[in-house]
Design a protein around this motif. Structure first.
Motif, mmCIF file in Angstrom:
data_model
loop_
_atom_site.group_PDB
_atom_site.id
_atom_site.type_symbol
_atom_site.label_atom_id
_atom_site.label_comp_id
_atom_site.label_asym_id
_atom_site.label_seq_id
_atom_site.Cartn_x
_atom_site.Cartn_y
_atom_site.Cartn_z
ATOM 1 N N GLY A 47 1.508 -1.111 13.104
ATOM 2 C CA GLY A 47 2.640 -1.069 12.185
ATOM 3 C C GLY A 47 2.519 -0.018 11.102
ATOM 4 N N SER A 48 3.662 0.537 10.707
ATOM 5 C CA SER A 48 3.693 1.586 9.685
ATOM 6 C C SER A 48 3.479 0.990 8.296
ATOM 7 N N SER A 49 3.113 1.855 7.362
ATOM 8 C CA SER A 49 2.964 1.428 5.967
ATOM 9 C C SER A 49 3.270 2.600 5.055
ATOM 10 N N GLY A 50 3.449 2.302 3.762
ATOM 11 C CA GLY A 50 3.738 3.330 2.768
ATOM 12 C C GLY A 50 4.952 2.965 1.943
ATOM 13 N N TRP A 51 5.091 3.598 0.786
ATOM 14 C CA TRP A 51 6.254 3.379 -0.070
ATOM 15 C C TRP A 51 7.400 4.255 0.410
ATOM 16 N N THR B 94 0.815 -1.204 0.000
ATOM 17 C CA THR B 94 0.000 0.000 0.000
ATOM 18 C C THR B 94 0.857 1.265 0.000
ATOM 19 N N GLU B 95 0.417 2.240 -0.763
ATOM 20 C CA GLU B 95 1.097 3.542 -0.794
ATOM 21 C C GLU B 95 0.698 4.403 0.388
ATOM 22 N N GLU B 96 -0.463 4.115 0.955
ATOM 23 C CA GLU B 96 -0.996 4.939 2.043
ATOM 24 C C GLU B 96 -0.086 4.892 3.260
ATOM 25 N N ARG B 97 0.268 6.065 3.740
ATOM 26 C CA ARG B 97 1.134 6.135 4.914
ATOM 27 C C ARG B 97 0.313 5.895 6.172
ATOM 28 N N ALA B 98 0.879 5.125 7.071
ATOM 29 C CA ALA B 98 0.247 4.863 8.364
ATOM 30 C C ALA B 98 1.309 4.939 9.440
ATOM 31 N N PRO B 99 0.956 5.435 10.621
ATOM 32 C CA PRO B 99 1.933 5.506 11.716
ATOM 33 C C PRO B 99 2.193 4.136 12.305
ATOM 34 N N ILE B 100 3.136 4.079 13.221
ATOM 35 C CA ILE B 100 3.503 2.814 13.862
ATOM 36 C C ILE B 100 2.329 2.226 14.636
ATOM 37 N N ALA B 101 1.678 3.024 15.471
ATOM 38 C CA ALA B 101 0.519 2.541 16.216
ATOM 39 C C ALA B 101 -0.731 2.692 15.350
#
Length: 530
Positions: free
Chosen positions: A518-522, A508-515
């Motif tokens: 877990g984080s996500s994003g390119w 996923t390209e969508e950014r997500a924080p650690i909490a």
């Protein structure tokens, strides 16, 4: 007059610091003799780790990495220093308030010690001894400092023609009072450093656990991990396929590494089971060891971060141990517990799945587990973030439900279940490190545990996606290396990477924080070409 007052205030602050040092030295000495894990400073530090809000924990991990505990101890030391200064000044100007503050410190440190896992009756002795030593010294130093002050005033009055007739026959002599204060201060300061530091060093160096680890001879494994040809690429700056034990990331809540004698270690399986099981270390390893290639990832790993590592583990399948106990109908979670009280909540089906190699690990990259990585036994579960699966120094599995129990991190803002997210990372070139124009290798790692990586793609300056070359995967539970040859032109460029797993799912390209899970994003890196 003002200057003289400031001088005595400064000496009062010194008295507070020396008294706090005596507190800690006495506590460390008694801890060395009767309760090695009952150090007040370490116990309070562990308590702070437990109560610090989640955003501060993440800030510490992202800022200090594996040195977060050292940073905590430094910060705690500074806090103790400030509190000691305040206590010393208050004892000088408003006795016995300063001594009362040390008593409060002793009570709080005692509470921190006695509420830790494994604390016993003798654990109360170090903070008690420290409190007595610190309070007694602060009382004596405060009294001698006031006598020095009063003697100085009297001496000044003798020299004053206006007050020369004052009766001063019984007044303290400034010289003897000053010498008494300074002598006691210097002697105690030196003794505190020697006793406190010496006790801590002896406690760290006389442990027999390292020797016990070195003496372990594990049985030969029944099966080994096959590393295929082409599993590791030869690209400068690329992370090795297997992470050396010394470089493997460490994130846990243990301020000091627990020391567990494998001869006394026990693993208990209880809760919603047909039969309670208790195994010794020998019982476990004699069931037969197998090798497993598994990548571990911390939930605190930022996009492109380094809190991920790959190793060859030796261990026993957890499903085999659980089968001996017989989980009962209705159970859906296993609460694992560490010797230091830490808990993790793992879905029961992740530990009983025949297609998932969840293990009790006893060795890492060909040697018994390092002390800091869970010796003698830890859990390793592919596909789940460590905070819900990778319990170090494990001593108990409680078969239960998510409704009935919750683990350490759940009330602190993290999800009870946390599958590892499909991720990719750029290792080289690094942002801030210019490269020469011409052929440049862009390379990194990608992982999609339990599924596997199908392909990795790279985009330069938001242009078309280019397929990367992949290393030959060991299995679906380990990361793979990838690389692309880029004809780099002078200037600044953005490099972006994404991965697609073997099920066809794109990262996923969508950014997500650690909490909370877990984080996500390119990852998008700025590269300077000269």
């Amino acid at each position: 007059m003002a200057a003289r007052r400031k001088t005595f205030i400064a000496w009062a602050a010194v008295a507070g610091v020396v008294s706090a040092a005596a507190f800690l030295a006495a506590a460390e000495l008694i801890a060395l003799l009767v309760a090695p894990q009952a150090s007040p400073l370490l116990a309070v530090g562990s308590f702070v780790i437990d109560i610090v809000p989640q955003p501060f924990k993440e800030f510490a991990i992202s800022t200090f990495g594996e040195y977060d505990k050292i940073a905590l101890l430094v910060g705690l030391g500074l806090a103790v220093l400030v509190a000691a200064v305040i206590a010393g000044v208050l004892e000088y100007v408003r006795p016995p308030i300063g001594a009362a503050l040390l008593v409060v410190a002793g009570v709080l440190s005692g509470a921190a010690i006695l509420t830790r896992a494994g604390a016993g009756f003798l654990s109360a002795l170090p903070p008690l001894a420290g409190t007595i030593a610190g309070v007694a010294l602060l009382f004596l130093l405060g009294r001698r400092l006031r006598a020095w002050r009063d003697g100085s005033v009297t001496a000044g009055n003798r020299a004053d023609p206006v007050t020369a007739g004052t009766d001063t026959a019984d007044a303290p002599r400034p010289g003897s009072s000053r010498r008494g204060f300074l002598g006691l201060t210097l002697i105690t300061a030196a003794a505190s450093v020697v006793v406190g530091v010496g006790s801590r060093v002896i406690a760290a160096t006389t442990s027999s656990i390292a020797a016990a680890r070195d003496a372990i001879r594990l049985p030969a494994v029944r099966s080994t991990v096959t590393v295929p040809t082409g599993a590791e690429a030869d690209v400068e700056g690329l992370t090795p396929l297997f992470t050396p034990n010394a470089d493997f990331y460490r994130v846990d809540t243990a301020l000091t590494v627990p020391e567990i004698d494998p001869s006394t270690w026990r693993l208990v399986i209880d809760g919603m089971v047909d039969q309670r099981i208790e195994l010794s270390f020998d019982d476990l390893v004699n069931m037969g060891l197998d090798e497993y290639g598994i990548t571990l990832t911390c939930v605190s790993n930022e996009v492109g971060g380094g809190l991920v590592g790959n190793a060859i583990w030796q261990g026993v399948a957890i499903r085999d141990i659980l089968a001996m106990a017989g989980p009962q109908s209705g159970a859906d979670m296993v609460l694992s517990r560490s010797v230091d009280g830490y808990t993790a909540s793992t879905p029961l089906d992740a530990l009983t799945d025949d297609n998932r190699d969840a293990i009790f690990a006893v060795a890492m990259n060909g040697e018994p587990l390092p002390l800091e990585h869970g010796f003698p036994v830890r859990m390793v579960v592919p596909g789940l973030y460590g905070y819900v699966s990778a319990t170090k120094w494990v001593t108990e599995l409680k078969v239960t439900t998510f409704e009935a129990d919750e683990a350490y991190w759940t009330p602190r803002g993290y999800a009870a279940e946390a599958p590892i997210k499909l991720s990719s990372r750029i290792d080289t070139p690094r942002s801030g490190t210019p490269v020469d124009a011409g052929t440049v290798a862009i390379a990194g790692m990608a992982w999609a545990q339990t599924v596997g990586i199908d392909r990795v793609e790279v985009s330069i300056d938001d242009g078309d996606w280019q397929p990367a070359t992949l290393s030959t995967p060991i299995n679906a539970d380990t990361w793979v290396q990838w690389w692309v040859e880029w004809q780099a032109e002078a200037g600044t460029h953005y490099v972006t990477v994404r991965a697609i797993d073997s099920a066809g799912t794109m990262q996923t390209e969508e950014r997500a924080p650690i909490a909370p899970n877990g984080s996500s994003g390119w990852q998008r890196t700025l590269v300077t070409v000269r």
